[in-house]
Scaffold this active site. Sequence first.
Site, PDB file in Angstrom:
ATOM      1  N   CYS A   1     -24.302  10.046  -0.417  1.00 18.50           N
ATOM      2  CA  CYS A   1     -23.304  10.943   0.167  1.00 18.50           C
ATOM      3  C   CYS A   1     -23.899  12.284   0.563  1.00 18.50           C
ATOM      4  O   CYS A   1     -24.700  12.849  -0.178  1.00 18.50           O
ATOM      5  CB  CYS A   1     -22.203  11.269  -0.838  1.00 18.50           C
ATOM      6  SG  CYS A   1     -21.419   9.838  -1.500  1.00 18.50           S
TER       7      CYS A   1
ATOM      8  N   ARG B   1     -12.594   6.175   7.297  1.00 16.14           N
ATOM      9  CA  ARG B   1     -12.667   6.627   5.911  1.00 16.14           C
ATOM     10  C   ARG B   1     -12.839   8.155   5.844  1.00 16.14           C
ATOM     11  O   ARG B   1     -12.465   8.805   4.890  1.00 16.14           O
ATOM     12  CB  ARG B   1     -13.859   5.929   5.249  1.00 16.14           C
ATOM     13  CG  ARG B   1     -14.030   6.262   3.804  1.00 16.14           C
ATOM     14  CD  ARG B   1     -15.094   5.397   3.137  1.00 16.14           C
ATOM     15  NE  ARG B   1     -14.906   5.443   1.714  1.00 16.14           N
ATOM     16  CZ  ARG B   1     -15.450   6.333   0.913  1.00 16.14           C
ATOM     17  NH1 ARG B   1     -16.239   7.254   1.390  1.00 16.14           N
ATOM     18  NH2 ARG B   1     -15.182   6.315  -0.375  1.00 16.14           N
TER      19      ARG B   1
HETATM   20  P1  XMP Z   1     -23.220   5.433  -5.712  1.00 18.72           P
HETATM   21  O1  XMP Z   1     -23.710   6.683  -6.353  1.00 18.72           O
HETATM   22  O2  XMP Z   1     -22.758   4.422  -6.690  1.00 18.72           O
HETATM   23  O3  XMP Z   1     -21.929   5.878  -4.871  1.00 18.72           O
HETATM   24  O4  XMP Z   1     -24.214   4.874  -4.755  1.00 18.72           O
HETATM   25  C1  XMP Z   1     -21.098   4.971  -4.236  1.00 18.72           C
HETATM   26  C2  XMP Z   1     -19.856   5.679  -3.729  1.00 18.72           C
HETATM   27  O5  XMP Z   1     -20.190   6.669  -2.749  1.00 18.72           O
HETATM   28  C3  XMP Z   1     -19.088   6.824  -1.850  1.00 18.72           C
HETATM   29  N1  XMP Z   1     -19.615   6.713  -0.500  1.00 18.72           N
HETATM   30  C4  XMP Z   1     -19.869   7.765   0.297  1.00 18.72           C
HETATM   31  N2  XMP Z   1     -19.619   9.073   0.141  1.00 18.72           N
HETATM   32  N3  XMP Z   1     -20.606   9.486   2.245  1.00 18.72           N
HETATM   33  C5  XMP Z   1     -19.977   9.951   1.136  1.00 18.72           C
HETATM   34  O6  XMP Z   1     -19.758  11.150   1.012  1.00 18.72           O
HETATM   35  C6  XMP Z   1     -20.874   8.179   2.482  1.00 18.72           C
HETATM   36  O7  XMP Z   1     -21.458   7.806   3.489  1.00 18.72           O
HETATM   37  C7  XMP Z   1     -20.470   7.269   1.459  1.00 18.72           C
HETATM   38  N4  XMP Z   1     -20.528   5.920   1.347  1.00 18.72           N
HETATM   39  C8  XMP Z   1     -20.003   5.615   0.140  1.00 18.72           C
HETATM   40  C9  XMP Z   1     -18.090   5.749  -2.178  1.00 18.72           C
HETATM   41  O8  XMP Z   1     -17.052   6.353  -2.900  1.00 18.72           O
HETATM   42  C10 XMP Z   1     -18.898   4.774  -3.006  1.00 18.72           C
HETATM   43  O9  XMP Z   1     -18.122   3.992  -3.888  1.00 18.72           O
END
Ligand code: XMP
Length: 497
Positions: free
Chosen positions: A316, A412
Amino acid sequence: DGYASVKLFNQGYSYTYDDVIFLPHYIDFPADAVSLSTRLSRNIALSVPCVASPMDTVTEAHMAAAMASIGGIGIIHSNVPSLSQAAMVRRAKSSRVPILSNPVFASPDSRAPFDDFNDECSCILVTESGAANSKLLGCVWKRDWLNLKEREAKVMQYMQSIDSSFVCVPWNCDLAQIDGILEEKKRDFVVLEKEDGEVVDVVTKEEVERVKGYPKLLEKGSVGSDGKWIVGAAMGTRESDKERLEHLVKAGTNVVVLDSSQGNSIYQIEMIKYVKRTYPELDVIGGNVVTVAQAKNLIEAGVDGLRVGMGSGSICTTQEVCAVGRGQATAVYKVSSIAAQSGVPVIADGGISNSGHIVKALVLGASTVMMGSFLAGSTEAPGAYECQNGHRVKKYRGMGSLEAMTKGSDARYLGDTAKLKIAQGVVGAVADKGSVLKFLPYTLQAVKQGFQDLGASSMDSAHDLLRSGVLRLEARTGAAQVEGGVHGLVSYEKKYF
Ligand code: XMP
């Protein structure tokens, strides 16, 4: 000694999991006595607090089936047309084994779609109509096809015809039953079929032997009232998502997750009300939220579960790009305190990179953890392995990365009407971790040991100990964090099991 949670989390700092540490408490039970059974949402019970994130490099049918088989759940992503997403839900729920061979179907007089032989497909099932829902005539194994010289030949010329070597078993046989049948009939594979003769899948002895070698967690995984795996699906808040919802419900989705990086919006509140009005039996999870005010709005709208986290995920960039978000430990603690008053379970979403983070998320008030990077790179995650600098890796990308958003996930980030696309995530790769069926049992054993150190024998007792102030914690300085990790060695091997 130490601080009660209410004091630590009210000092104006935004803490991440690594910033905080629990002080040990008193042990009067063995680690195996710890129960991690929990709720994902008001009406969905799980025996394991793990959720696979709705990301297109994490959760499709294979991951959802594997997560359900160990007592957790996978939420199938929505970065595909709604019919394809519904097909993934059906596929995940089509058998009661954690293995999907992803067979391709063909008719005997076709020139088979051999380009479809990919990493996940081991055979082509030949049926009268060339599709599922039809009588099985035979099959073509990938290994036979790879050895075949005449690629223009028709399927019937080299398929293995159905004969006494084919053993068909009901679709809902579990692994132990299939193993027993393979042993008794001395076969290399069985065909799973539905009551109406529809062919569902094949399960090979090789696969059963592989999975049998993994640590056994439970007698039975997450099974719904339909007798099938419990599977969730993500959706958005646009008008077209109402049609998506209909397809998902028809496919048997047990719970829907409204997928947004900032869930406190009129769009989400209206969609929560629509889902509850249209399908009162279906649980709907809202989010993401990180504050008490956001959570209150969604609880009032009628959510059955709350997803917590903004910018804490490994891929993120929301906090950098938009300057909003919250340290994940603080977010989970704050939202959980308010959600608990309404009996709404909290999913701690993002930022999990070790078992200690799972302990922290759960003890701080979450009922489950949602993971992306922790599960990406596993056998069950979508995509093929590649080699990068001598390491076996799989792609892992943020749903807010430009690459993912071109497929539709910009909704999203509420960017679907914007002329200029702004990325809030990155594209990367994670190391091959093997099967989730193998490493999650070890991870959960480590979580149980963490609970034991805290004197918490269940999720409820952990939450009680924290809220009553019996459990004490502290913030760690930067140096304390360094000290808490491996340090001072010239080299070492990171191996946990
Ligand atoms: P981890 O740390 O487990 O996080 O890899 C997964 C979670 O990150 C969120 N997510 C995003 N948040 N930009 C964001 O700000 C993105 O591109 C993105 N893609 C996923 C989401 O909540 C996921 O479960």
